[in-house]
Design a protein around this motif. Structure first.
Motif, mmCIF file in Angstrom:
data_model
loop_
_atom_site.group_PDB
_atom_site.id
_atom_site.type_symbol
_atom_site.label_atom_id
_atom_site.label_comp_id
_atom_site.label_asym_id
_atom_site.label_seq_id
_atom_site.Cartn_x
_atom_site.Cartn_y
_atom_site.Cartn_z
ATOM 1 N N THR A 133 35.230 46.161 31.362
ATOM 2 C CA THR A 133 34.056 45.354 31.714
ATOM 3 C C THR A 133 32.776 46.041 31.255
ATOM 4 O O THR A 133 32.723 47.281 31.112
ATOM 5 C CB THR A 133 33.946 45.136 33.232
ATOM 6 O OG1 THR A 133 33.753 46.400 33.860
ATOM 7 C CG2 THR A 133 35.161 44.435 33.784
ATOM 8 N N GLU A 134 31.741 45.221 31.087
ATOM 9 C CA GLU A 134 30.463 45.761 30.634
ATOM 10 C C GLU A 134 29.832 46.695 31.677
ATOM 11 O O GLU A 134 29.043 47.567 31.336
ATOM 12 C CB GLU A 134 29.493 44.632 30.252
ATOM 13 C CG GLU A 134 29.331 43.533 31.281
ATOM 14 C CD GLU A 134 30.334 42.388 31.130
ATOM 15 O OE1 GLU A 134 31.524 42.668 30.875
ATOM 16 O OE2 GLU A 134 29.923 41.229 31.282
ATOM 17 N N ILE A 135 30.215 46.516 32.938
ATOM 18 C CA ILE A 135 29.644 47.371 33.999
ATOM 19 C C ILE A 135 30.104 48.823 33.773
ATOM 20 O O ILE A 135 29.298 49.750 33.717
ATOM 21 C CB ILE A 135 30.099 46.864 35.393
ATOM 22 C CG1 ILE A 135 29.477 45.490 35.642
ATOM 23 C CG2 ILE A 135 29.693 47.814 36.512
ATOM 24 C CD1 ILE A 135 30.405 44.402 35.944
ATOM 25 N N THR A 136 31.398 48.983 33.605
ATOM 26 C CA THR A 136 31.947 50.324 33.377
ATOM 27 C C THR A 136 31.439 50.895 32.051
ATOM 28 O O THR A 136 31.091 52.084 31.961
ATOM 29 C CB THR A 136 33.494 50.253 33.378
ATOM 30 O OG1 THR A 136 33.900 49.714 34.631
ATOM 31 C CG2 THR A 136 34.129 51.600 33.186
#
Lengths: 264, 438
Positions: free
Chosen positions: A89-92
């Motif tokens: 994911t873009e968060i990680t």
């Protein structure tokens, strides 16, 4: 042995790709760095945009795809990417990418085309907690695009405006209502620069509200396309009362993180 | 997709409304369940289906009185008067699963209900207009956890023209004997008034009959409570024996099945099924890697989200807070105080610390790696305290995800956004697990 890895961040507005090189992989001496980067508009075809971005970075280095040790994919279009070794994911990815771009960061604010993320990280660049905007696109790149359009400007012109100076009050964070406020302010003769500063404050207020759901810790770093509009990090700084760092290549932090994490 | 469209068409065309009122249709349905076979490990599913079919038939076609109630009103109150408790909020959940909630929500809005009202309540208003709910003889509400539901049902009682009774719960930080007396008194009085309304020709000599009926309902409730305590203990086993995706769908039974034989039979079957799974080491999901606590309800419009969590990420939703049994088995001789105590001591009522303490206890007892709270649009009692919960969990090093969404209205949430948040949360758990291993 030198290893090369690629990362693709299939964002809603722009697709970014990087190739990183790494000396001493898997050792404490490892210092991965971005060798080359590319940015292409995502448009209606995230898969095609990802292929194009990857082709560009490969050709800039004179490489073939097979010479890459791994490819990581992230962004809203990540699930549809083919030929990637790892999807994250873009968060990680943003958290990890920022860790290498600006290791002191413990809070990452990523503002992209349609998402705002506030991420709290630890000293290893791992995510501890995060919040994202929900449903509403207020404060995102898309919001600023609509406002720039209402002012008859483009985002590049908006990006050159400083926060210092008088700011018009924009009371709504809703894109539709804020647009009508902007139109009213234009009609009432309010100077454009004041309206733009008002918009910057409105975006910062929204981010401040989201950040309040987490416990913000310094240092704060900002990533994503909106970080290039210098008035926005300035406004966030004032609202949070904390310095906001915009690392070099901030827009590529997600792709960088994807490349780094693809090594695992 | 075709099947879903056909179901939607049937539900909105009035054909299902007719079927719900057809004795033959109900008889066929119940015969089908009676003839069906299933493994002992899944016997509870048949019991649940038999329960739902029986009470649906009784609600729509029998002459037994129907009492509409808010979701957290003890069902024992109705069963003890030989009435059928019907919780329209649960019907809204069923409508969401069937895919007709958008139609019902639009219908409610056209009747003047604001879109700011909780979608469960807007949906039930729409369902009533579509003749998909049984007509009530009375409406009983409580403000336990939800003010919106009580106001909407009060309003509908007036519109339909049936009596409305209300159980008022004081919101105290401590629970005094006076408060328990206050709630117990209201329960007793409501029961007496409802009895007089439903059975106006009841003679004084029948008093004993109804007292016995009440005692029987409380005995069933006590038996059900004991089974539920055992079920919750079985769910602590590793690997867990019951998928959270299914358990969250059966929360309706926790609310509706207390105080009647059929309900007790369901809890008994569920306990036996889970015990059999534990004994034969049959895990709910293969390769259980993570364990989660789920808070509040599930999104009824998106079956894939929980499957994604449990099957793709191998993260078992080991327990959900609404299935927690916070009360001791009731004393059949003290029905009103037992029920009052249960209502007043609900972990989601009173100070937020009570719920925080429960979540921390559940994490420990179910050995959970993380907590997900589904913040349903309109349910302020859970969303309002998210920040307190986040702080407490952070202090204890437990990852926490607040998933903003809508249980009933698929138009208010994006499956893609939910998936991104869940994936990122699972990556946090993955990192934490790797760090522990190293």
């Amino acid at each position: 042995m030198l290893k090369l890895h690629a990362g693709i961040d299939a964002g809603s507005v722009a697709t970014k790709a990087v190739i990183i090189e790494e000396d001493f992989p898997g050792t404490p001496e490892s210092r991965p760095r971005i060798l080359t980067k590319a940015l292409v508009p995502t448009g209606a075809d995230p898969v095609g945009a990802a292929e194009k971005a990857l082709s560009q970075v490969l050709s800039q280095c004179g490489l073939r795809r097979e010479q890459l040790a791994s490819i990581g994919g992230t962004g809203y279009g990540r699930i549809r990417l083919s030929g990637v070794d790892r999807v994250i994911t873009e968060i990680t990815c943003h958290a990890y990418g920022v860790h290498w771009l600006f290791p002191a960061a413990r809070t990452v604010i990523d503002v992209g085309g349609q998402d705002i993320k506030v991420i709290r990280t630890n000293e290893l660049g791992q995510v501890e907690d995060f919040v994202m905007n929900d449903k509403c696109a207020a404060g995102t790149g898309r919001f600023l695009e609509v406002m720039a359009n209402a002012l008859g400007m483009d985002l590049e012109q908006l990006a050159r405006v400083d926060l210092d100076g008088k700011a018009a009050p924009i009371s709504s964070t809703c894109t539709v209502f804020a647009e009508s406020e902007v139109i009213s302010l234009v009609a009432s003769g309010t100077p454009t620069l004041e309206i733009i500063r008002g918009l910057f404050n409105s975006v910062a207020e929204r981010i401040q509200g989201m950040a309040a759901r987490l416990i913000i810790e310094p240092e704060v770093a900002m990533t994503g396309g909106v970080s290039a509009i210098r008035g926005i990090p300035q406004a966030i700084e004032r609202h949070l009362g904390l310095q906001v760092h915009v690392p070099e290549l901030a827009q590529f932090a997600g792709a960088f993180g994807a490349a780094l994490l693809s090594r695992k | 997709m075709l099947a879903a469209n056909l179901i939607q068409k049937a539900l909105t065309s009035g054909k299902v409304a007719k079927l719900l009122r057809s004795k033959t249709a109900h008889a066929v349905g119940r015969l089908g369940v009676a003839l069906s076979t299933c493994s002992p490990q899944n016997a509870y599913q048949r019991e649940a289906l038999a329960f739902v079919l029986k009470w649906t038939a009784a609600s729509f076609v029998s002459k037994r009185p129907v009492v509409w109630t808010t979701a957290f009103l003890p069902s024992e109150l109705s069963y003890s008067l030989n009435a059928i408790p019907f919780m329209p909020e649960l019907a809204a959940g069923v409508a969401a699963v069937a895919g007709i909630s958008p139609v019902a929500l639009t219908a409610a809005q056209s009747q003047g209900y604001s879109s700011d009202l909780c979608s469960f309540h807007r949906c039930l208003v729409g369902l009533l207009g579509m003749e998909l709910l049984p007509r009530p003889d009375a409406v009983i509400t409580t403000n336990l956890m939800c003010d919106g539901g009580y106001r909407v049902l009060e309003n509908l009682a007036a519109e339909i023209g049936v009596p409305h009774y209300h159980i008022d719960l004081p919101l105290g930080t401590t629970i005094s004997a006076a408060e328990e007396d206050y709630v117990a008194g209201q329960l007793r009085e409501t029961w007496e008034r409802l009895k007089a309304q439903l059975y106006p020709s009841t003679l004084q000599t029948d008093k004993r009959f109804w007292e016995l009926s009440l005692k029987r309902a409380m005995q069933e409730s006590a038996a059900a409570t004991s089974y539920r305590l055992r079920i919750n203990n079985l769910r602590k086993q590793k690997p867990g024996p019951w998928r959270g995706a299914e358990a969250l769908s059966y929360v309706a039974m926790d609310l509706l099945a207390m105080g009647c034989q059929e309900g007790t039979a369901y809890f008994k079957a569920l306990e036996s099924s889970l015990a059999a799974r534990v004994a034969s080491a049959t895990p709910a999901i293969p390769d259980e890697t993570y364990r989660l606590i789920w808070l509040h309800l599930r999104p009824y419009t998106d079956a894939q989200l929980l499957n994604h969590i449990e099957l793709n990420w191998k993260a078992l939703i080991a327990f959900n807070d609404y299935s927690y049994v916070h009360w001791a088995p009731p004393e059949p001789d003290k029905p009103w105080h037992s029920l009052a105590s249960r209502m007043l001591r609900h972990p989601s009522w009173g100070p937020a610390e009570r719920r925080v303490a429960l979540v921390l206890k559940l994490i420990k007892e179910y050995d959970a790696d993380g907590v997900i709270q589904f913040d349903h649009w309109g349910c302020r009692q859970s969303t309002g305290m998210g920040s307190l919960l986040r702080q407490a969990l952070r202090k204890n090093g437990i990852p926490f995800l607040e998933l903003d969404g809508d249980c009933v209205d698929p138009r208010s949430a994006s499956a893609g956004q939910h998936r991104s948040r869940v994936d990122a949360f699972m990556e946090v758990l993955e990192d934490a697990k790797t760090a522990r291993r190293n």
